[in-house]
Design an enzyme around this catalytic site. Structure first.
Site, short mmCIF file in Angstrom:
data_model
loop_
_atom_site.label_atom_id
_atom_site.label_comp_id
_atom_site.label_asym_id
_atom_site.label_seq_id
_atom_site.Cartn_x
_atom_site.Cartn_y
_atom_site.Cartn_z
N GLU A 225 0.85 -1.20 0.00
CA GLU A 225 0.00 0.00 0.00
C GLU A 225 0.88 1.24 0.00
O GLU A 225 2.00 1.21 0.52
CB GLU A 225 -0.84 0.03 1.27
CG GLU A 225 -1.79 -1.12 1.41
CD GLU A 225 -2.68 -0.92 2.63
OE1 GLU A 225 -3.77 -0.36 2.47
OE2 GLU A 225 -2.27 -1.30 3.73
N HIS A 249 -5.88 -11.10 5.31
CA HIS A 249 -5.85 -10.99 3.84
C HIS A 249 -4.75 -11.85 3.22
O HIS A 249 -4.96 -12.58 2.26
CB HIS A 249 -5.63 -9.54 3.41
CG HIS A 249 -6.61 -8.57 4.03
ND1 HIS A 249 -7.91 -8.90 4.28
CD2 HIS A 249 -6.47 -7.29 4.44
CE1 HIS A 249 -8.54 -7.86 4.82
NE2 HIS A 249 -7.68 -6.88 4.93
C1 BG6 Z 1 -7.86 -3.35 5.74
C2 BG6 Z 1 -6.76 -2.89 6.63
O1 BG6 Z 1 -8.34 -4.60 6.16
O2 BG6 Z 1 -7.39 -3.45 4.42
C3 BG6 Z 1 -6.21 -1.57 6.16
O3 BG6 Z 1 -7.25 -2.75 7.97
C4 BG6 Z 1 -5.81 -1.66 4.71
O4 BG6 Z 1 -5.10 -1.17 6.94
C5 BG6 Z 1 -6.94 -2.24 3.87
O5 BG6 Z 1 -5.49 -0.37 4.26
C6 BG6 Z 1 -6.49 -2.50 2.45
O6 BG6 Z 1 -7.58 -2.84 1.66
P1 BG6 Z 1 -7.58 -2.60 0.10
O7 BG6 Z 1 -8.90 -3.13 -0.35
O8 BG6 Z 1 -7.42 -1.12 -0.12
O9 BG6 Z 1 -6.41 -3.35 -0.45
#
Ligand code: BG6
Length: 505
Positions: A225, A249
């Site tokens: 990210e 995840h």
């Molecule tokens: C969330 C986390 O589950 O997923 C966050 O708590 C993170 O910290 C987010 O930013 C990322 O999700 P995506 O869908 O933007 O990849």
């Protein structure tokens, strides 16, 4: 969209979507925009009552205005259709109560009764500290499920902060709901491209025969990210990337990449196979946790041309915090299919690009007959599943370049969702909310899955806690992580695939 046309619908009887913590960010950014898209596409075949439950002194009107603002700001499809919003919100009501006040639940029930709804989806969109207060009261006051109606509970992450607290939460929830009623959200499973991992593997004849230790050299999974902790420092600093991303995840991505084909494609069979992967992951205890993981924290740097502060300088983060914002790990899955194949995974905030991808790297041909000199060594065949952004799949291989001597250049075959289907994939929450309304739990994590994921993660956490690092490695925001993480993977003659492709806008 055509490929959804056959999907089951929530039926015709009215449904109450009761949101605890309706005044929060999740409702605003994710839940209502998703409900709006579902309504716009005509998928809410049953009248849906949105019942907000929270402490603030709001009225139905204030609730509707707030939900509306969320939709206008975060809807996936613009311009927003006002009539659809008005129609959706005409059935929105507010119950003002704190979560530990019995009277609030009595009033909620009176409301459900006066609206004549008995299919109820209770959605916990609150911080986890309130879960128990709510569930215990639902134990006393929830609508009873019988043959003519359904009652479900949706729980967001974080689902516990270690094995013990997850078990405690399980006990509380199971004292009120049975497993079939519980929908634990991991929003990664709602992403189209994550679901496509199984379609790619099991709806095609050419990939699966190669998908094992005989042909695969190793697998690399990146969840990177560019954002920092934002306004969530209070939560994040006690969680770290291992609880925030890895335990859920990332392990889910490993599960889908590594699992066997289920006997049939239904909730229990799919989840059975994912659990087996988690169970086969080689535990990291003691020294092995230190050898097979790497953690670090970001310091100030440049992200997208903007100077951003270091983690310790973020609002709400203690200046001496040793919470990791980046981690890498080498994982082995000790089963027949994957024995000996390393899974290199990493995730973190404030990295060089927002990218989630899975790279399947295949073994080299047995003999090296050609001249790869232009490439500084033979490039391996890689199948890259681009989960986000630039959703698609890429296969890299060597081709003869147009020079008189046989030389080889790396080339790629590429599939892009956008090009193939002409649209961006829907938001994860659209799919997940529809599945809860329909009662399909395939894309939700089952009890044993969450606990097994915690068991694996907890071993690492314990060692990390014992071996508190005095000088946590650092990396500059906007880079691809600490140099130590490069060395971590170089030991095995591997390197991270650092893509700089980012999505415009
Ligand atoms: C969330 C986390 O589950 O997923 C966050 O708590 C993170 O910290 C987010 O930013 C990322 O999700 P995506 O869908 O933007 O990849």
């Amino acid at each position: 969209m055509a490929h959804h046309e056959q999907s089951p619908t929530p039926g015709r009887s009215p449904i109450a979507f009761v949101i605890f913590g309706v005044t929060g960010d999740l409702t605003h950014r994710k839940l209502l925009p998703a409900l709006y898209e579902l309504h716009r596409e005509g998928r809410l075949t049953a009248p849906l009552y949105i019942i907000g439950f929270a402490r603030r002194d709001w009225s139905d009107e204030v609730l509707r205005d707030s939900l509306k603002a969320g939709i206008y700001e975060y809807a996936r499809t613009k311009p927003v259709n006002e009539h659809i919003v008005e129609d959706l919100l005409s059935r929105a009501h507010y119950v003002r109560s704190s979560f530990d006040e019995d009277d609030g639940y009595v009033r909620l029930n009176q409301m459900l009764e006066s609206l004549g709804v008995c299919n109820v989806m209770y959605y916990l969109a609150t911080p986890p500290a309130s879960y128990e207060d709510i569930i215990v009261r639902l134990g006393k006051y929830k609508v009873t499920e019988c043959t003519d109606n359904w009652v479900r509970l949706v729980v967001e992450k974080p689902y516990g902060r270690d094995l013990e607290s997850a078990r405690e939460l399980e006990a509380v929830i199971h004292s009120v709901f049975n497993e079939g009623q519980i929908f634990r959200i991991d929003h990664y499973l709602g992403k189209e491209t994550v679901q496509n991992i199984l379609v790619l593997r099991f709806a095609n004849g050419i990939f699966e025969p190669l998908w094992n230790r005989n042909y695969v050299d190793g697998i690399q999974i990146t969840v990177a990210e560019t954002v920092g902790v934002g306004s969530r420092a209070g939560y994040y600093d006690t969680a770290g990337v291992i609880r925030d991303m890895f335990q859920n995840h990332l392990l889910q991505l490993i599960g889908l990449t590594a699992m066997e084909a289920p006997v049939v494609f239904n909730a229990d069979k799919v989840r059975d196979e994912k659990v087996k992967v988690l169970e086969a992951m080689r535990p990291m205890r003691g020294k092995s946790a230190l050898e097979n993981t790497y953690r670090a924290q970001y310091v100030a740097g440049m992200v997208d041309g903007v100077r951003v502060p270091g983690y310790k300088d973020e609002q709400g983060v203690p200046p001496d915090s040793i919470t990791e914002t980046y981690m890498a790990a080498r994982i082995f899955i000790d089963n027949w299919r994957w024995a000996g194949v390393p899974f290199y995974v990493r995730c973190g905030k404030r990295l060089g690009a927002r990218v989630t991808e899975i790279v399947i790297q295949f073994k080299q041909p047995p003999l090296r007959m050609f001249d790869w000199q232009d490439m500084g060594g033979a490039a391996p065949n890689q199948l890259i599943l681009n989960i986000q952004p630039n959703e698609g799949i890429t296969l890299t291989f060597g081709a003869k370049n147009q020079r008189p001597r046989t030389q080889i250049a790396p080339v790629r075959m590429q599939f892009s969702y956008q090009e193939a289907f002409g649209a961006e994939p829907p938001e994860a929450y659209e799919r997940l909310l529809l599945d809860c309304l329909v009662g399909d739990a395939t894309l939700f994590t089952r009890s044993d899955e969450v606990l097994t994921a915690w068991e694996f993660t907890e071993d690492i956490l314990k060692v990390w806690q014992q071996e508190k690092v005095k000088n946590l490695p650092i990396y500059e925001a906007g880079t691809w992580g600490p140099t130590g993480a490069d060395d971590f993977i170089k030991r095995d003659d591997w390197s991270w695939r650092n893509t700089t492709e980012t999505k415009p806008g």
